[in-house]
Write a protein that holds these residues in place. Sequence first.
Motif, PDB file in Angstrom:
ATOM      1  N   GLY A  29      -2.465  10.600  -6.212  1.00 53.36           N
ATOM      2  CA  GLY A  29      -3.805  10.655  -5.654  1.00 53.36           C
ATOM      3  C   GLY A  29      -4.052   9.510  -4.691  1.00 53.36           C
ATOM      4  N   GLY A  30      -4.986   9.753  -3.750  1.00 52.60           N
ATOM      5  CA  GLY A  30      -5.342   8.725  -2.777  1.00 52.60           C
ATOM      6  C   GLY A  30      -6.845   8.574  -2.664  1.00 52.60           C
ATOM      7  N   ARG A  31      -7.241   7.899  -1.606  1.00 55.25           N
ATOM      8  CA  ARG A  31      -8.646   7.557  -1.403  1.00 55.25           C
ATOM      9  C   ARG A  31      -9.541   8.794  -1.327  1.00 55.25           C
ATOM     10  NH1 ARG A  31      -9.136   2.380   1.917  1.00 55.25           N
ATOM     11  NH2 ARG A  31      -7.953   3.552   3.451  1.00 55.25           N
ATOM     12  N   GLY A  32      -8.927   9.930  -0.947  1.00 52.40           N
ATOM     13  CA  GLY A  32      -9.692  11.168  -0.843  1.00 52.40           C
ATOM     14  C   GLY A  32     -10.270  11.637  -2.164  1.00 52.40           C
ATOM     15  N   LEU A  33      -9.858  11.039  -3.284  1.00 56.37           N
ATOM     16  CA  LEU A  33     -10.430  11.401  -4.579  1.00 56.37           C
ATOM     17  C   LEU A  33     -11.885  10.941  -4.670  1.00 56.37           C
ATOM     18  CD1 LEU A  33      -7.477  10.432  -6.960  1.00 56.37           C
ATOM     19  CD2 LEU A  33      -8.185  12.737  -6.325  1.00 56.37           C
ATOM     20  N   GLY A  34     -12.251   9.981  -3.845  1.00 54.06           N
ATOM     21  CA  GLY A  34     -13.642   9.559  -3.790  1.00 54.06           C
ATOM     22  C   GLY A  34     -13.979   8.354  -4.647  1.00 54.06           C
ATOM     23  N   ASP A  35     -13.740   8.423  -5.945  1.00 52.57           N
ATOM     24  CA  ASP A  35     -13.948   7.221  -6.761  1.00 52.57           C
ATOM     25  C   ASP A  35     -12.998   7.168  -7.947  1.00 52.57           C
ATOM     26  OD1 ASP A  35     -15.406   8.247  -9.256  1.00 52.57           O
ATOM     27  OD2 ASP A  35     -16.634   9.046  -7.608  1.00 52.57           O
ATOM     28  N   ALA A  36     -12.965   6.024  -8.586  1.00 50.91           N
ATOM     29  CA  ALA A  36     -11.956   5.714  -9.604  1.00 50.91           C
ATOM     30  C   ALA A  36     -11.955   6.728 -10.755  1.00 50.91           C
ATOM     31  CB  ALA A  36     -12.173   4.308 -10.143  1.00 50.91           C
ATOM     32  N   PRO A  85       1.887  10.469 -13.015  1.00 47.74           N
ATOM     33  CA  PRO A  85       0.879  10.230 -11.992  1.00 47.74           C
ATOM     34  C   PRO A  85       1.291   9.097 -11.054  1.00 47.74           C
ATOM     35  CG  PRO A  85       0.180   9.270 -14.083  1.00 47.74           C
ATOM     36  CD  PRO A  85       1.541   9.863 -14.318  1.00 47.74           C
ATOM     37  N   GLY A  86       0.967   9.252  -9.771  1.00 42.03           N
ATOM     38  CA  GLY A  86       1.267   8.214  -8.784  1.00 42.03           C
ATOM     39  C   GLY A  86       0.040   7.960  -7.925  1.00 42.03           C
ATOM     40  N   ALA A  87       0.170   7.043  -6.951  1.00 45.16           N
ATOM     41  CA  ALA A  87      -0.994   6.653  -6.159  1.00 45.16           C
ATOM     42  C   ALA A  87      -0.591   6.105  -4.802  1.00 45.16           C
ATOM     43  CB  ALA A  87      -1.802   5.594  -6.910  1.00 45.16           C
ATOM     44  N   SER A  88      -1.523   6.172  -3.853  1.00 46.21           N
ATOM     45  CA  SER A  88      -1.348   5.473  -2.578  1.00 46.21           C
ATOM     46  C   SER A  88      -1.779   4.019  -2.774  1.00 46.21           C
ATOM     47  CB  SER A  88      -2.231   6.104  -1.494  1.00 46.21           C
ATOM     48  OG  SER A  88      -3.591   5.783  -1.763  1.00 46.21           O
ATOM     49  N   ARG A  89      -1.392   3.190  -1.830  1.00 46.26           N
ATOM     50  CA  ARG A  89      -1.766   1.779  -1.960  1.00 46.26           C
ATOM     51  C   ARG A  89      -3.265   1.579  -1.844  1.00 46.26           C
ATOM     52  NH1 ARG A  89       0.304  -3.201   1.744  1.00 46.26           N
ATOM     53  NH2 ARG A  89      -1.794  -3.195   2.605  1.00 46.26           N
ATOM     54  N   ALA A  90      -3.920   2.436  -1.083  1.00 54.41           N
ATOM     55  CA  ALA A  90      -5.364   2.251  -0.888  1.00 54.41           C
ATOM     56  C   ALA A  90      -6.082   2.172  -2.232  1.00 54.41           C
ATOM     57  CB  ALA A  90      -5.922   3.391  -0.041  1.00 54.41           C
ATOM     58  N   ILE A  91      -5.702   3.025  -3.188  1.00 55.35           N
ATOM     59  CA  ILE A  91      -6.443   3.026  -4.449  1.00 55.35           C
ATOM     60  C   ILE A  91      -5.882   2.011  -5.450  1.00 55.35           C
ATOM     61  CG2 ILE A  91      -7.116   5.437  -4.053  1.00 55.35           C
ATOM     62  CD1 ILE A  91      -5.426   6.218  -6.487  1.00 55.35           C
ATOM     63  N   VAL A  92      -4.660   1.540  -5.191  1.00 57.22           N
ATOM     64  CA  VAL A  92      -4.146   0.424  -5.997  1.00 57.22           C
ATOM     65  C   VAL A  92      -4.896  -0.854  -5.599  1.00 57.22           C
ATOM     66  CG1 VAL A  92      -2.134  -1.032  -6.495  1.00 57.22           C
ATOM     67  CG2 VAL A  92      -1.876   1.464  -6.374  1.00 57.22           C
ATOM     68  N   ASP A  93      -4.991  -1.079  -4.275  1.00 56.92           N
ATOM     69  CA  ASP A  93      -5.720  -2.261  -3.778  1.00 56.92           C
ATOM     70  C   ASP A  93      -7.170  -2.234  -4.242  1.00 56.92           C
ATOM     71  OD1 ASP A  93      -3.454  -3.028  -2.526  1.00 56.92           O
ATOM     72  OD2 ASP A  93      -4.149  -2.672  -0.480  1.00 56.92           O
ATOM     73  N   ALA A  94      -7.735  -1.017  -4.320  1.00 53.92           N
ATOM     74  CA  ALA A  94      -9.134  -0.893  -4.730  1.00 53.92           C
ATOM     75  C   ALA A  94      -9.297  -1.073  -6.239  1.00 53.92           C
ATOM     76  CB  ALA A  94      -9.683   0.464  -4.299  1.00 53.92           C
ATOM     77  N   TYR A 100       1.738   2.236 -10.317  1.00 47.57           N
ATOM     78  CA  TYR A 100       1.560   3.630  -9.893  1.00 47.57           C
ATOM     79  C   TYR A 100       1.863   3.827  -8.415  1.00 47.57           C
ATOM     80  CZ  TYR A 100      -1.071   4.825 -14.181  1.00 47.57           C
ATOM     81  OH  TYR A 100      -1.456   5.064 -15.472  1.00 47.57           O
ATOM     82  N   GLN A 101       2.023   2.751  -7.690  1.00 52.54           N
ATOM     83  CA  GLN A 101       2.079   2.863  -6.225  1.00 52.54           C
ATOM     84  C   GLN A 101       3.385   3.456  -5.710  1.00 52.54           C
ATOM     85  OE1 GLN A 101       0.612  -0.541  -4.046  1.00 52.54           O
ATOM     86  NE2 GLN A 101       2.117  -0.239  -2.437  1.00 52.54           N
ATOM     87  N   VAL A 102       3.242   4.431  -4.826  1.00 47.91           N
ATOM     88  CA  VAL A 102       4.393   5.041  -4.172  1.00 47.91           C
ATOM     89  C   VAL A 102       4.411   4.568  -2.725  1.00 47.91           C
ATOM     90  CG1 VAL A 102       5.387   7.229  -3.373  1.00 47.91           C
ATOM     91  CG2 VAL A 102       4.315   7.090  -5.634  1.00 47.91           C
ATOM     92  N   GLY A 103       5.596   4.167  -2.241  1.00 49.13           N
ATOM     93  CA  GLY A 103       5.676   3.802  -0.830  1.00 49.13           C
ATOM     94  C   GLY A 103       6.528   2.582  -0.580  1.00 49.13           C
ATOM     95  N   GLY A 155      -5.485  14.102  -1.565  1.00 54.14           N
ATOM     96  CA  GLY A 155      -6.371  13.118  -0.947  1.00 54.14           C
ATOM     97  C   GLY A 155      -5.628  11.907  -0.417  1.00 54.14           C
ATOM     98  N   ILE A 156      -4.398  12.153   0.046  1.00 54.88           N
ATOM     99  CA  ILE A 156      -3.570  11.098   0.636  1.00 54.88           C
ATOM    100  C   ILE A 156      -3.323  11.482   2.090  1.00 54.88           C
ATOM    101  CG2 ILE A 156      -1.243  10.089   0.639  1.00 54.88           C
ATOM    102  CD1 ILE A 156      -1.258  10.261  -2.388  1.00 54.88           C
ATOM    103  N   SER A 157      -3.541  10.520   3.019  1.00 48.60           N
ATOM    104  CA  SER A 157      -3.455  10.867   4.437  1.00 48.60           C
ATOM    105  C   SER A 157      -2.012  11.032   4.903  1.00 48.60           C
ATOM    106  CB  SER A 157      -4.155   9.789   5.279  1.00 48.60           C
ATOM    107  OG  SER A 157      -3.568   8.531   5.065  1.00 48.60           O
ATOM    108  N   GLY A 158      -1.102  10.233   4.314  1.00 49.42           N
ATOM    109  CA  GLY A 158       0.291  10.302   4.750  1.00 49.42           C
ATOM    110  C   GLY A 158       0.628   9.221   5.762  1.00 49.42           C
ATOM    111  N   ALA A 159       0.170   7.991   5.474  1.00 52.72           N
ATOM    112  CA  ALA A 159       0.537   6.843   6.313  1.00 52.72           C
ATOM    113  C   ALA A 159       2.054   6.640   6.233  1.00 52.72           C
ATOM    114  CB  ALA A 159      -0.185   5.588   5.815  1.00 52.72           C
ATOM    115  N   THR A 160       2.626   6.089   7.312  1.00 54.88           N
ATOM    116  CA  THR A 160       4.087   5.913   7.335  1.00 54.88           C
ATOM    117  C   THR A 160       4.576   5.152   6.111  1.00 54.88           C
ATOM    118  OG1 THR A 160       3.821   3.922   8.656  1.00 54.88           O
ATOM    119  CG2 THR A 160       4.276   5.946   9.850  1.00 54.88           C
TER     120      THR A 160
END
Lengths: 255, 322
Positions: free
Chosen positions: B209-216, B233-242, B249-252, B267-272
């Motif tokens: 999941g990413g920031r597109g989930l809206g809230d924690a 379950p995994g996550a983008s860095r945006a929601i780990v930092d948040a 959980y961070q993938v990348g 809800g993940i944009s797909g940053a490089t």
Amino acid sequence: MNVIVCVKQIPDPALPGELDPSDNTLKREGKLILDESDSYGVEMALQLVTAAGDGEVSLVSMAPNEEVSGLRTALAMGAARAVLVSDPTLAGADALTTAKVLAAATKKLDGADLIIAGTESSDGYTGTVPEQIAEVLGLPSVTFAKTVAVEDGVLKVDRQSEDGYDEVTCSLPAVVSVTAGVVEPRYPSFKGIMAAKSKPVENVTASDLGIEAASWAQQIVSVEDAPAREAGKVIEDDGEAFGEIVEFLDGLKVI
Amino acid sequence: MGIDNIWVFAQTAEGAPTSGTLELLTKARSLGGTVSAFLVGDAGDAAPVLGDHGAATVYATGDLGGKLPGVAVAGAMNAVIDGAGPPDLILFPQNYEGRDTMARLSVKLDRTVLTNSTEIGVDGDTVTVQTPIFGGTKLVTSSFTGERPFLASFRPKSFVAEGGAGAAGELVAAPVPDLGAAGGATVVEVHVEEHSGPKLDEADIVVAGGRGLGDAEKYSMIEDLAKALKGAPGASRAIVDAGWVPYSYQVGQTGKVVKPTVYIAAGISGATQHMVGMKGSKNIIAVNKDKEAPIFGVADLGIVGDVHKVLPQLLEALQNRS
Ligand SMILES: Cc1cc2nc3c(=O)[nH]c(=O)nc-3n(C[C@H](O)[C@H](O)[C@H](O)COP(=O)(O)OP(=O)(O)OC[C@H]3O[C@@H](n4cnc5c(N)ncnc54)[C@H](O)[C@@H]3O)c2cc1C
Ligand SMILES: Nc1ncnc2c1ncn2[C@@H]1O[C@H](COP(=O)(O)O)[C@@H](O)[C@H]1O
């Protein structure tokens, strides 16, 4: 308490990266900005100095063409001064050379209790520079810090680990690399931006730092396009798209 | 000269060699010459498995006594090099401890480092590595031009681990020397997060999941879905930092590299920097409300839609099947 922060100035990551066709290194001639990865270090340093009640935050950076735009941002946040190493002989320098240069640059500032860097830069991401700086200076280091405090002259860090975190204590002076998210970087205020214009930036060359004829033992042989991954089917959800996912998973025999 | 002598930075978890260690040993063995594992900590029962993956010798530092691995293992490696001479090549994993050790050693030996690579080749005396850049759209091939040992680090899952080399590695003690001021950091307490289900980098199915989930709180949709699919379950860095989920959980690029059979990005944009950690997945499903999101460029099945609608429906459908 005096803190030095290593800040990298990089091409805007929002723009597509480009390689210089002559040597295949990243093009860096345009305007450079403060690497977001280092804005956390600047903020952390400012908070530590405020908590200590005395001292200053200074910056060191290595960048081409005496580029200062990124440094000005960090000065506007509240850093007091900067040493900028700019030298054509350092273009395309490897991580080890960068670390030697930055370590030497810290000596232009009179003494620091702590040197802070980012865990990895946004454009280079070798992630070795902070630890190499520590070794060049003979200092202890704590990498991947997610919280940083100084209590009674001792550094206390929660260090990110693969599956949790470690509480680490460390003697000062030391080098710390901080992860993104460690603190919320402040936006420079208007007053800060105005003040930054007159804060001192000392320009030095490699030879000013006693580094002559820098060279590095690696070369780029070739650059090619990686095999691209084909995009598949994209559908708009009409309220039933979840069924497509179930079908897809079914086809793979994973459910 | 050739590349006759290769070291691999080796780690164990709960007594067993990590998958990353076995991947690097397997690769080292395919390059020819003699392979040694340089193990962080006590060897315990690890020598047979390390040997079976190619390590003829297992150097073990023994307990680090709370010292951080980077400075300690680099010191131990340097001491062996001082005594027995350097290897031609040392392979490190691109993880915290591998990267710190390589950095410290590079200064001690005055050698360059090549990092973040995914492939290595040896041709006579020449060693080249391949490194993906620009989010994996380009591959840079670089070679070492100086003195040995060559120091290189590799992304997880760049190689496939394979046993069958045979005998247990011969154990050699490689104690950590006095570190002086550089050894000033000490671990005083270790905190390990509880987790259940398969490990993120070993799971057959990953739901991220990413920031597109809206809230924690909404992250529970990801956890429920992962559970229903017996995945992780995994996550983008945006929601780990948040602070929504822990770093593990961070993938990348700065998190885990995963190559599951199915990767679901919600809800993940797909940053490089996210894509370099999951592009190797066999099948990718993406749910994103923006049809221009870069994640759709790598998805086998893309759903342009709202995660708050699609995910609950999907979960219900899956639960109705079982
Ligand atoms: C040095 C460095 C290292 C990095 N390492 C990593 C790393 O290891 N891993 C990583 O992930 N990132 C990493 N990043 C960060 C990366 O650049 C991105 O910032 C991050 O991946 C963005 O996370 P995101 O996709 O969750 O958020 P965003 O980019 O904000 O994307 C959110 C997406 O959700 C969609 N959305 C919004 N609402 C909904 C809805 N209701 N339903 C469906 N979709 C919706 C939006 O359309 C958008 O596409 C790194 C960055 C740097 C500089
Ligand atoms: N040219 C540079 N100038 C200043 N700091 C740098 C430079 N290169 C690397 N650093 C520091 O080292 C950190 C890690 O960078 P890297 O090893 O390139 O991933 C960065 O976040 C910076 O703090």
